[in-house]
Write an enzyme that holds these catalytic residues in place. Sequence first.
Site, short mmCIF file in Angstrom:
data_model
loop_
_atom_site.label_atom_id
_atom_site.label_comp_id
_atom_site.label_asym_id
_atom_site.label_seq_id
_atom_site.Cartn_x
_atom_site.Cartn_y
_atom_site.Cartn_z
N GLY A 262 0.81 -1.22 0.00
CA GLY A 262 0.00 0.00 0.00
C GLY A 262 0.84 1.26 0.00
O GLY A 262 0.64 2.16 -0.82
N MET A 264 4.63 3.22 2.14
CA MET A 264 5.80 3.00 3.00
C MET A 264 6.16 4.27 3.75
O MET A 264 6.27 5.34 3.17
CB MET A 264 6.96 2.50 2.14
CG MET A 264 8.24 2.24 2.90
SD MET A 264 8.03 0.92 4.13
CE MET A 264 9.16 1.49 5.39
N ASN A 266 8.77 5.71 5.04
CA ASN A 266 10.14 6.22 5.10
C ASN A 266 10.18 7.60 5.76
O ASN A 266 9.37 8.46 5.46
CB ASN A 266 10.71 6.37 3.69
CG ASN A 266 10.39 5.20 2.82
OD1 ASN A 266 10.79 4.09 3.11
ND2 ASN A 266 9.61 5.43 1.77
N GLU A 299 0.47 5.81 7.55
CA GLU A 299 1.90 6.08 7.32
C GLU A 299 2.35 7.28 8.15
O GLU A 299 3.46 7.28 8.69
CB GLU A 299 2.20 6.33 5.84
CG GLU A 299 1.73 5.22 4.89
CD GLU A 299 2.10 3.81 5.30
OE1 GLU A 299 3.13 3.63 5.97
OE2 GLU A 299 1.32 2.87 5.00
N GLU A 321 3.33 -2.27 13.67
CA GLU A 321 2.17 -2.40 12.77
C GLU A 321 0.85 -2.55 13.51
O GLU A 321 -0.12 -1.89 13.19
CB GLU A 321 2.39 -3.54 11.78
CG GLU A 321 3.57 -3.31 10.81
CD GLU A 321 3.47 -2.01 10.02
OE1 GLU A 321 2.40 -1.38 10.01
OE2 GLU A 321 4.49 -1.61 9.43
#
Length: 870
Positions: A262, A264, A266, A299, A321
């Site tokens: 989906g 990320m 970062n 995110e 998560e």
Amino acid sequence: MLPKAKYRKDYKKPDFTISDIFLEFRLDPEQTKVTAKTLVHKLNPEATSLRLDGHSFQFASIKLNDADFSNYQQDNESLTLDLSEMSAEKFELEIVTLLSPAHNTSLQGLYQSGDALCTQCEAEGFRQITYMLDRPDVLARYTTRIIADKTKYPFLLSNGNRIRQGELDNGYHWIEWQDPFPKPSYLFALVAGDFDVLRDTFMTKSGREVALELYVDKGNLDRADWAMASLKKSMKWDEERFDLEYDLDIYMIVAVDFFNMGAMENKGLNIFNSKFVLANPQTATDNDYLDVERVIAHEYFHNWTGNRVTCRDWFQLSLKEGLTVFRDQEFSSDTGSRNVNRINNVKFLRAVQFAEDASPMAHPIRPEKVIEMNNFYTVTVYEKGAEVIRMIHTLLGEEKFQAGMKLYIAENDGTAATCEDFVSAMERASGVDLTQFRRWYSQSGTPELTVSDEYDANTLTYRLHVAQMTPSTMDQMDKVNLHIPLRIALYDAAGERQPLKVRGEELASDVLNVTQYEQTFEFSPVYKQPVPALLCEFSAPVKLDFPYTNAQLITLMKFAENGFVRWDAAQMLFANELRQNLQRYQQNQELQLSAELIQALQYLVENYQQDIEVTTLILTLPKETEFAELFKTIDPVGIRVVRSFMQKTIANTLKDAFLRLYNHTQTETYQIDQQSIALRSFNNVCLSYLAFTDFGNTLVAKHYTHANNMTDTLAALALAVQAQLPCRDELLADFEHKWQHDGLVMDKWFAIQATRPDENVLEIVTHLMDHPSFNFNNPNRLRALVGSFCSQNLNAFHMIDGSGYRFLVDILIRLNSSNPQIAARLVEPLIRFARYDNQRQTLMKRGLERLRDVENLSKDLFEKIEKALQ
Ligand code: B3K
Ligand code: ZN
């Protein structure tokens, strides 16, 4: 050599760490040159060798403290330096590698997406860029210099702040980024390309202005506003509910078309599957809008739960998560409908996570053993992980939970933590004993609660007998008893709520602590024989068995105060009807729906205004895949026949009411807010039944033609196909003609085609793989067409001639070399053979054996196939 598993119990602190890394990328799609200079520190004075992870690149050179170095050994996945001659505690390495992003179809490491270059490093993609201590407990400060052709790549992005830039004479330019926060390699990101940019700002609550930048493909700016609004909403919510503020001066999001998952998280530079960024009323459904908002939020929330506090090792994945899913669920519930969110999350958990527990891939939310980490980004780690956090929240209450969060972050900020660190912080901040609760982290499987009751009218005493049992799973034979929070409420037969009292004393909490194998809870006085609402709001991720009568379920469905309870009662009613009729079907008897159910639905429809959202969800007949989870052995043909019978019978019995309400709930202008979504969903659920009546064709065709938004367009198109209406070919052709240039929108069309009820659907799907809008290397296309066919079209995939299995295996053989991560996702329906009859099992196993014998089988597929065939 067979791939080797890693075990959680074998965790060891690293002998070396890296404090600083300077990366230089000379970008070129055919050959990119990466120079990585790292400052290495020896942590274990005894260590004499340093093993760095790395593969899938060309290794050019290595220097140690500026001198050529050749005392190393190389294998397929690592480089081991012999440092027995090195006494220094600290030294510098310089490693040069050459990559070819244009040919990297694995979509891990550095790869090309359209005309852009981008990275995906979680979990172990950084090692496809250079040799590195690629583990999450090595946290380094990153400085990244990117050099590239200025015309092709005007934007050069990486984590942190832009600190320097310049021009080179050959039409190239360079930009240098520095991230002040030490981070593990999996959070590194780089993007280069030409984009349209949507810019905005956010003022944090302490008064810092953050620049927000959203990068989309040229021409897509008209689909970017919603994502930006969602980002700002998330930032605000996290300040208000969790007291967490953003920490850099810039936050960037880039949307790319080729992406394995989906999105990320970062640090400072999120990279997103464009599916979870782009939305406008013409291209996105209401659900797409909500998904974009949810994933943007997820995110963003990782910035604290994942990035500032990261994971010590990958076995701890649920630490970030599970917690972040819990946070995004709470965000959606606080800013939208709590009932709708809870119901949809539970539907998903029951259909998908319970199925995983019953599969060869069963694992605890904190796995014990892993071959390929990418295989553990699962609904168990994510969604069941979130349920475990939610149970802690239920046991502690919001205030103590937030105190636990504060302590957890204070103690672990800037470090790599474990699930135990989290639970321990929660426990110490709240004073609530979580000793037994911790078992949720190590025990896999879906616990079953068997409840019975007993009412004594003489003593006005009501007893609930609760027994718990977790069946063995493929990874774990023996199970222990868990601490299960069981939320309950009592109603009387007229639907009146009764207080929960123990010997006259009102209970402070409606949550019972189930901790033993068998327990009895006693309530008194209870003046009337009660109807118990059990596991309210799904207070634990378990299966519940209570001998409800239909009359009791209908009472709860009509009168329970809580929307979730009402919906859940309806689910049990539907389940009963399905079970009975499946039996009739299997015994060649006539199918029939109970009059009670029909009357109850009639009541609901007439009173839809009492709670339009919950009514809509009750009326939404569970999907075949949801029904399938009711059975140990799945009969794909029977389930289709019975579900379809239920759909048509409800439709034709209640068609007058549906038609009246359908006409009554039309909307003119498209607005995207909770109320408008609720109305549209109700309108479309009415249509979903009307499609199966004799005026279905006219209504559905009109719905399609009059639609001014994708929600209605798609609802009509899907129904035309599902109900096999005469208008369907025309509508399918119209949609195709209009959207064939746009893969993302075409995914909806591919998915509808893949789930057609037609006999020849496999033939259609096979042909569509040559459709100009299809692209085998694009995971979104594969999921839409192949994924939907194999996981949603039970009847066709499980065709008794084995054609569905052969189709999938042929595709997986191709994908094994091009994109193993996606291959391992798509293989799931095949490894679940134990849930089918012998004939299908044999065919499915044969397919898996064919796959197992493929040369160079990836670790990803190997791990799943081995488990399945064991
Ligand atoms: N952390 C990423 C998922 C990475 C998947 C690696 N195979 C997205 C998320 O959960 O937010
Ligand atoms: Zn996440």
